[in-house]
Design a protein around this motif. Structure first.
Motif, PDB file in Angstrom:
ATOM      1  N   LYS A   7       0.844  -1.189   0.000  1.00 52.60           N
ATOM      2  CA  LYS A   7       0.000   0.000   0.000  1.00 52.60           C
ATOM      3  C   LYS A   7       0.884   1.246   0.000  1.00 52.60           C
ATOM      4  N   ARG A   8       0.478   2.237  -0.750  1.00 52.07           N
ATOM      5  CA  ARG A   8       1.205   3.502  -0.823  1.00 52.07           C
ATOM      6  C   ARG A   8       0.313   4.600  -0.255  1.00 52.07           C
ATOM      7  N   HIS A   9       0.918   5.501   0.495  1.00 45.71           N
ATOM      8  CA  HIS A   9       0.166   6.593   1.110  1.00 45.71           C
ATOM      9  C   HIS A   9       0.876   7.914   0.832  1.00 45.71           C
ATOM     10  N   LEU A  10       0.073   8.937   0.612  1.00 43.31           N
ATOM     11  CA  LEU A  10       0.608  10.295   0.507  1.00 43.31           C
ATOM     12  C   LEU A  10       0.526  10.929   1.879  1.00 43.31           C
ATOM     13  N   ILE A  11       1.449  11.826   2.175  1.00 47.16           N
ATOM     14  CA  ILE A  11       1.404  12.558   3.438  1.00 47.16           C
ATOM     15  C   ILE A  11       1.667  14.036   3.154  1.00 47.16           C
ATOM     16  N   PRO A  12       1.097  14.927   3.970  1.00 46.59           N
ATOM     17  CA  PRO A  12       1.435  16.340   3.840  1.00 46.59           C
ATOM     18  C   PRO A  12       2.923  16.533   4.166  1.00 46.59           C
ATOM     19  N   ILE A  13       3.626  17.216   3.329  1.00 44.60           N
ATOM     20  CA  ILE A  13       5.079  17.359   3.486  1.00 44.60           C
ATOM     21  C   ILE A  13       5.451  18.512   4.423  1.00 44.60           C
ATOM     22  N   ASP A  14       4.496  19.356   4.746  1.00 46.96           N
ATOM     23  CA  ASP A  14       4.768  20.592   5.485  1.00 46.96           C
ATOM     24  C   ASP A  14       5.629  20.403   6.737  1.00 46.96           C
ATOM     25  N   ASP A  15       5.340  19.376   7.521  1.00 39.87           N
ATOM     26  CA  ASP A  15       6.037  19.201   8.799  1.00 39.87           C
ATOM     27  C   ASP A  15       7.059  18.074   8.800  1.00 39.87           C
ATOM     28  N   VAL A  16       7.379  17.535   7.623  1.00 39.85           N
ATOM     29  CA  VAL A  16       8.387  16.480   7.526  1.00 39.85           C
ATOM     30  C   VAL A  16       9.762  17.127   7.638  1.00 39.85           C
ATOM     31  N   ARG A  17      10.634  16.514   8.440  1.00 45.63           N
ATOM     32  CA  ARG A  17      11.979  17.072   8.642  1.00 45.63           C
ATOM     33  C   ARG A  17      13.028  16.069   8.171  1.00 45.63           C
ATOM     34  N   LEU A  18      14.134  16.590   7.664  1.00 45.22           N
ATOM     35  CA  LEU A  18      15.296  15.775   7.338  1.00 45.22           C
ATOM     36  C   LEU A  18      16.294  15.938   8.473  1.00 45.22           C
ATOM     37  N   THR A  49      -5.654  14.059  -7.470  1.00 46.56           N
ATOM     38  CA  THR A  49      -6.655  15.087  -7.724  1.00 46.56           C
ATOM     39  C   THR A  49      -6.804  15.977  -6.495  1.00 46.56           C
ATOM     40  N   ARG A  50      -7.498  17.083  -6.664  1.00 45.37           N
ATOM     41  CA  ARG A  50      -7.765  17.948  -5.512  1.00 45.37           C
ATOM     42  C   ARG A  50      -8.597  17.213  -4.475  1.00 45.37           C
ATOM     43  N   ALA A  51      -9.533  16.381  -4.939  1.00 46.84           N
ATOM     44  CA  ALA A  51     -10.364  15.618  -4.006  1.00 46.84           C
ATOM     45  C   ALA A  51      -9.506  14.642  -3.199  1.00 46.84           C
ATOM     46  N   HIS A  52      -8.572  13.970  -3.865  1.00 38.71           N
ATOM     47  CA  HIS A  52      -7.692  13.027  -3.162  1.00 38.71           C
ATOM     48  C   HIS A  52      -6.799  13.781  -2.176  1.00 38.71           C
ATOM     49  N   GLU A  53      -6.284  14.914  -2.614  1.00 38.41           N
ATOM     50  CA  GLU A  53      -5.455  15.726  -1.724  1.00 38.41           C
ATOM     51  C   GLU A  53      -6.247  16.150  -0.491  1.00 38.41           C
ATOM     52  N   GLY A  54      -7.491  16.577  -0.698  1.00 40.81           N
ATOM     53  CA  GLY A  54      -8.334  16.987   0.423  1.00 40.81           C
ATOM     54  C   GLY A  54      -8.578  15.855   1.397  1.00 40.81           C
ATOM     55  N   GLU A  55      -8.768  14.642   0.867  1.00 43.43           N
ATOM     56  CA  GLU A  55      -8.964  13.465   1.710  1.00 43.43           C
ATOM     57  C   GLU A  55      -7.712  13.177   2.547  1.00 43.43           C
ATOM     58  N   VAL A  56      -6.546  13.278   1.915  1.00 38.97           N
ATOM     59  CA  VAL A  56      -5.285  13.021   2.622  1.00 38.97           C
ATOM     60  C   VAL A  56      -5.062  14.065   3.714  1.00 38.97           C
ATOM     61  N   TYR A  57      -5.162  15.336   3.354  1.00 39.55           N
ATOM     62  CA  TYR A  57      -4.945  16.395   4.336  1.00 39.55           C
ATOM     63  C   TYR A  57      -5.972  16.305   5.469  1.00 39.55           C
ATOM     64  N   GLY A  58      -7.224  16.003   5.126  1.00 38.40           N
ATOM     65  CA  GLY A  58      -8.263  15.868   6.136  1.00 38.40           C
ATOM     66  C   GLY A  58      -7.953  14.746   7.111  1.00 38.40           C
ATOM     67  N   HIS A  59      -7.403  13.648   6.606  1.00 38.16           N
ATOM     68  CA  HIS A  59      -7.041  12.518   7.467  1.00 38.16           C
ATOM     69  C   HIS A  59      -6.049  12.949   8.548  1.00 38.16           C
ATOM     70  N   TYR A  60      -5.147  13.841   8.204  1.00 39.26           N
ATOM     71  CA  TYR A  60      -4.136  14.301   9.155  1.00 39.26           C
ATOM     72  C   TYR A  60      -4.538  15.595   9.871  1.00 39.26           C
ATOM     73  N   ARG A  62      -5.400  18.490   8.592  1.00 37.49           N
ATOM     74  CA  ARG A  62      -4.789  19.662   7.965  1.00 37.49           C
ATOM     75  C   ARG A  62      -5.729  20.244   6.914  1.00 37.49           C
ATOM     76  N   THR A  63      -5.518  21.497   6.560  1.00 36.64           N
ATOM     77  CA  THR A  63      -6.246  22.137   5.471  1.00 36.64           C
ATOM     78  C   THR A  63      -5.497  21.869   4.177  1.00 36.64           C
ATOM     79  N   ALA A  64      -6.212  21.366   3.187  1.00 32.37           N
ATOM     80  CA  ALA A  64      -5.589  21.057   1.899  1.00 32.37           C
ATOM     81  C   ALA A  64      -5.042  22.324   1.250  1.00 32.37           C
ATOM     82  N   TYR A  65      -4.011  22.173   0.465  1.00 31.11           N
ATOM     83  CA  TYR A  65      -3.339  23.314  -0.173  1.00 31.11           C
ATOM     84  C   TYR A  65      -4.324  24.204  -0.911  1.00 31.11           C
ATOM     85  N   TRP A  66      -5.134  23.605  -1.788  1.00 33.19           N
ATOM     86  CA  TRP A  66      -6.040  24.422  -2.602  1.00 33.19           C
ATOM     87  C   TRP A  66      -7.091  25.105  -1.750  1.00 33.19           C
TER      88      TRP A  66
END
Length: 74
Positions: A7-18, A49-60, A62-66
């Protein structure tokens, strides 16, 4: 995640640190294992899609970018 890591998952990158501990660098995610495992999955060839992005951000929680862009414009 998932069986054999298929399974592959997208995550909001905003708070990811190196970070680095000398010779090795690694990513630090601000999410726990259960949040990651229960996140919406994403197929390798699936368009983001924007809908998929909204679902991902909502899961965490967060407010989606758009949505954030639209809010700034109004």
């Amino acid at each position: 995640t998932g069986w054999f890591g298929r399974k592959r998952h997208l995550i909001p990158i905003d708070d990811v640190r190196l970070e680095s501990d000398g010779d090795d660098s690694y990513l630090v995610l601000p999410y726990d294992k259960e949040q990651l495992k229960s996140a919406p999955s994403h197929e390798r060839d699936e368009d983001i899609t924007r809908a998929h992005e909204g679902e991902v951000y909502g899961h965490y929680g967060r407010t989606a970018y758009w949505d954030a862009v639209r809010a700034r414009q109004t």
